[in-house]
Structures are given as structure tokens and as C-alpha cells.
Design an enzyme around this catalytic site. Structure first.
Site, short mmCIF file in Angstrom:
data_model
loop_
_atom_site.label_atom_id
_atom_site.label_comp_id
_atom_site.label_asym_id
_atom_site.label_seq_id
_atom_site.Cartn_x
_atom_site.Cartn_y
_atom_site.Cartn_z
N TYR A 189 34.99 36.25 31.18
CA TYR A 189 35.41 36.22 32.86
C TYR A 189 34.39 35.54 33.66
CZ TYR A 189 35.27 38.68 37.07
OH TYR A 189 34.63 38.89 38.80
N ASP A 212 40.16 40.07 35.69
CA ASP A 212 39.06 40.84 35.52
C ASP A 212 39.94 41.80 36.35
OD1 ASP A 212 39.73 40.89 38.02
OD2 ASP A 212 37.43 41.08 39.71
N GLU A 250 28.79 38.32 39.32
CA GLU A 250 29.16 39.11 38.85
C GLU A 250 28.97 39.90 37.75
OE1 GLU A 250 32.32 38.53 39.19
OE2 GLU A 250 31.89 36.85 40.70
#
Length: 461
Positions: free
Chosen positions: A145, A163, A58
Site C-alpha cells: 500500500y 487501504d 502515509e
């Protein structure tokens, strides 16, 4: 979420039946169409290992294309397979492996979070937090996030994510017409995502939502006919209704315009100043906010080298530990503050921080060309000179002079270090063909410009 009294009901998912339908269709589509990506197929021995693998992916994927991440991720996980391995590594090692990915503050914070004196390895005994709230609270550089992605994918916590891909999908599904980066839009997207996320498979659902935005609901050419949730897409519904109005003799109002589909006064509808554009279709959404002005800054850089035993060695300097490109290596560079006629004086004055008067007593200065590089919201223009020294140096170790770290490296060594794409451009502009492959041959290119010694240069002034 925005004040319910100030928005149209259509911007939210009101029906449980609709929500269940979206979940089932999207998860079924994802199972059949998901891309084979290394962070998805990686087998972990524990939830902690899985969380670390998701965490790394990520962070790498932030503002970076998937294609550019795949190989880098594989190399990273081979060298740092566990959070403890990352914690033991030096920042130089981490940045060298990250080289080419850009946004270097990401890997610096990832490394900081994994070090022994941080929460992961020290206070938490190497156990990564399992909840979204604790992840964001305990780990440096982990925002809302990333925390939600780790918590849902690794620990199955029922929490939504937002996102760029998710914003695009949700803004079209619910026809959100305000700037996507506005506070009201941001809050609404998180509200919708948390309401929509599947209760039993939150990690798969969140990945499915992102996958849909990345492969089907794309920015410019969405494949609406292939979308598993197109029947719930209000933007696509508006396209169909507008076409129906346009083809009907009853479609025009008294003033000749198409009737409004949304109610007026809603804080999430398309604003009157930016009405629906029929030519754009569903790509009317999401709406972009005002672009941040790009600031231009100019620099003078010296690709400084000497030759020994038919090998070229290059002088590189380590940037400060804070600020843009913190801790990376670059060629000696100084801000360009004066007129063109003084570039060399500024550059040679800067080189005195690293080189002695003897070393500078006989140099060849070749003017090369100007290159530019665009960072996030700033453009750097580099006026490149090639500085060739005639005497040899010690190249075996990194040196420090007046708290400035520098060293001499070969081309091969240069491309193994943590350098930015701008440095690669400088190297090419200096007259050499860039090749990141080990053992590559360097081909000289004829350069224009003056070639004179430092002594002659200053006498000419």
C-alpha cells in the site's frame, strides 16, 4: 483476482464507459471537496522531496486518525525536512518526536530506511526509488500500500491502492460480501483498484478514492446522497431494489422471502449464512472477518521518585530494542506472576536492578490503583504502586546497570521522551495530574494504601 469463473460479473468493472464515468465524477468531486491537509499543500523542490513527504504522511496515517497526525506531521517535517535529516537523527530523537502516535515500529522502520547504511541514503545516493515495485523491495517497512501511494502520488505511476477506506468504497461499489481481510477479497480489491485508477492522474485519483471513504462513504453513517459515484454503487442499488420489492404485492416468493439479487455459488457474494440485513443498508459492506481474541496480561509497575530542591525526579527504564514498544521509556515494570499479597515483593525485587540497598533502605510505598491499556490485540493491566525514596541521586546522566538503561527525569523531561500512552496512565494513577505542557505544575492527590519502609514491610512478612 479471484477465478473469473467463480464470481459474478457484477463484482468487477466491466464497462469502459462506467470506469471513465467514475474517474471523471470522482476527480471533479475531489478537486472541489478535498481537505486542506499539510502533506497535500506542502511545496516540494524536487520529486525526491515530494516522495519523502508522502512517505512520512502515509506511515503516520496507518491506523491513526487524520486529526491526530496533522500537528505531529508539521513538527516532524520542520525537524526532519529531508530524508537525509532523518537519517542523521538518533532513534531516541525520532521516537521522542513520534511519542503519542502509537505503533512505534512504524517510526523505527521509517528511521531504519532513511539511515546512512540503508538503501535510500547509501546504495541509492539519497534518491528514493520511483516505482512501486522498487519502493517495496528497497525500503524497510514499506509494504504494497505505502509503495503504491508514494509511486502514484509522487511519481505519477499508474498503480491502484488499497487501504481501509478504499476497501469500504470498493466493497460497496461492487457488493463484495466476503470478509474484507480474506485472501480472495484482498486480491479482488487490488484488481479493481488497479483497473479503476485514472491513467493521467493516478495520484489524485487514489487520494480521491481514500477521501471519499474517509468523508462520505463512512463506516456507520455514509452520506449516499452526496456521493459522486452513487449511480455506480451496487450496494445502494440493492437498497433501492429491496425497498421496491418490499412495497410491491409481487415482491414475495412462494416461501415468503425476498428474491436473491446475486447468483448463487459466487465466492464474492454474501454467504448464505450471513444474508443481507435490510436495516443495515449499504453498511452490510464491507463484511468483517473473525475478530482476533484479545490476550490479557498483568504487570506490576512502580512509579519511583525522590524529591530534591522541591523538584520530583522519576525513575524510568528503557525497554528492549525488540518486541512491543521497543526502545521506549517506562516506569519499572515486571510481569505479575503471583497473588496480590506478593505484588510489593515482586516489584521491590525488580527495583534492585536499578537501586542499591542503601537507596532502598528507607522507602515509602503507596498503593495506588489498577489501570488498563488496550494495544492492538492485547490488553495490559497495570497494578500501580508509588515508591518514594528518601535519599538523593545523580540526575544528570543516563545510567546502565547489567545492560539495563535507566535514568532519573523530571515530569517535564518525562513528557518530552518517547513514552507510550500506557505510561501516561501510570503517571496519572500514581497520584499526579498529567500535563504535557512545559513548566506545568504538578498537583498531588491523596492516595490510599499502606505507607511503610522497606524494612518494616519485610519484617511484617
Amino acid at each position: 483476482m479471484a477465478d473469473a469463473s467463480a464470481i459474478c460479473r457484477s463484482h468487477s468493472f466491466e464497462s469502459d464507459e462506467e470506469i471513465d464515468g467514475i474517474r471523471k465524477r470522482l476527480l471533479t468531486w475531489y478537486e472541489a471537496n478535498k481537505r486542506d491537509l499539510p502533506w497535500r499543500s506542502r511545496k516540494a523542490q524536487s520529486l525526491n522531496e515530494k516522495a519523502y513527504a508522502v512517505w512520512v504522511s502515509e506511515v503516520m496515517l496507518q491506523q491513526t486518525r487524520v486529526a491526530a497526525v496533522i500537528d505531529k506531521y508539521k513538527i516532524w517535517m520542520k525537524k526532519f525536512p529531508a530524508v537525509e535529516d532523518l537519517a542523521k537523527a538518533s532513534l531516541d530523537e525520532v521516537q521522542e518526536l513520534w511519542s503519542g502516535m502509537g505503533y512505534y515500529s512504524r517510526c523505527k522502520k521509517l528511521h531504519e530506511a532513511a539511515q546512512k547504511n540503508t538503501k535510500v541514503v547509501n546504495d541509492l545516493n539519497g534518491i528514493i526509488p520511483t516505482s512501486c515495485e522498487e519502493l517495496a523491495k528497497q525500503l524497510p517497512g514499506v509494504g504494497r500500500y505505502t509503495a503504491a501511494a508514494i509511486a502514484s502520488i509522487a511519481f505519477n505511476e499508474r498503480v491502484g491502492i488499497v487501504d481501509g477506506n478504499v476497501i469500504r468504497v470498493l466493497s460497496r461499489l461492487r457488493r463484495v460480501g466476503v470478509a474484507h481481510n480474506s485472501k480472495i477479497a484482498e486480491n479482488h480489491f487490488w484488481f479493481c483498484s488497479n483497473k479503476l485508477v485514472d491513467e493521467e492522474c493516478p495520484g489524485d485519483f487514489n487520494q480521491a478514492l481514500m477521501e471519499l471513504g474517509a468523508t462520505v462513504c463512512t463506516p456507520k453513517s455514509p452520506a449516499c446522497s452526496s456521493c459522486p459515484v452513487s449511480s455506480s454503487c451496487l450496494a445502494l442499488k440493492q437498497v433501492h431494489e429491496q425497498r421496491k420489492f418490499a412495497s410491491s404485492k409481487f415482491s414475495k416468493t412462494d416461501n415468503g422471502s425476498l428474491p436473491d439479487i446475486e447468483s448463487s455459488g459466487c465466492s464474492l457474494c454474501l454467504p448464505p449464512t450471513e444474508p443481507w440485513d435490510s436495516d443495515k443498508g449499504v453498511t452490510n459492506f464491507p463484511r468483517r472477518g473473525k475478530k482476533t481474541a484479545v490476550k490479557t496480561e498483568e504487570f506490576i509497575s512502580g512509579v519511583t521518585s525522590f524529591r530534591s530542591n522541591d523538584i520530583d525526579y522519576y525513575l524510568i527504564v528503557k525497554r528492549p530494542s525488540t518486541g512491543l514498544l521497543a526502545g521506549l521509556w517506562e516506569f519499572p515494570t515486571v510481569p505479575f506472576l503471583s497473588s496480590n499479597g506478593e505484588k510489593k515483593i515482586q516489584l521491590l525485587g525488580h527495583l534492585r536492578k536499578f537501586l542499591s540497598e542503601d537507596e532502598l533502605s528507607e522507602v515509602e510505598i503507596r498503593e495506588s490503583k489498577t489501570v488498563s491499556h488496550l494495544f492492538s490485540h492485547r490488553r495490559h493491566i497495570y497494578h500501580i504502586h508509588k515508591i518514594i525514596l528518601s535519599i538523593n541521586h545523580q540526575t544528570s546522566q543516563s545510567l546502565s546497570k547489567d545492560l539495563v538503561h535507566f535514568k532519573w527525569v523530571t515530569e517535564e523531561e518525562l513528557f518530552r521522551l518517547a513514552i507510550s500512552a500506557a505510561v501516561k496512565k501510570m503517571f496519572e494513577a500514581s497520584g499526579d495530574i498529567v500535563s504535557p505542557n512545559v513548566g506545568s505544575k504538578t498537583r498531588k492527590r491523596k492516595l490510599n494504601g499502606t505507607q511503610q519502609s522497606l524494612e518494616k514491610f519485610f519484617k511484617s512478612k
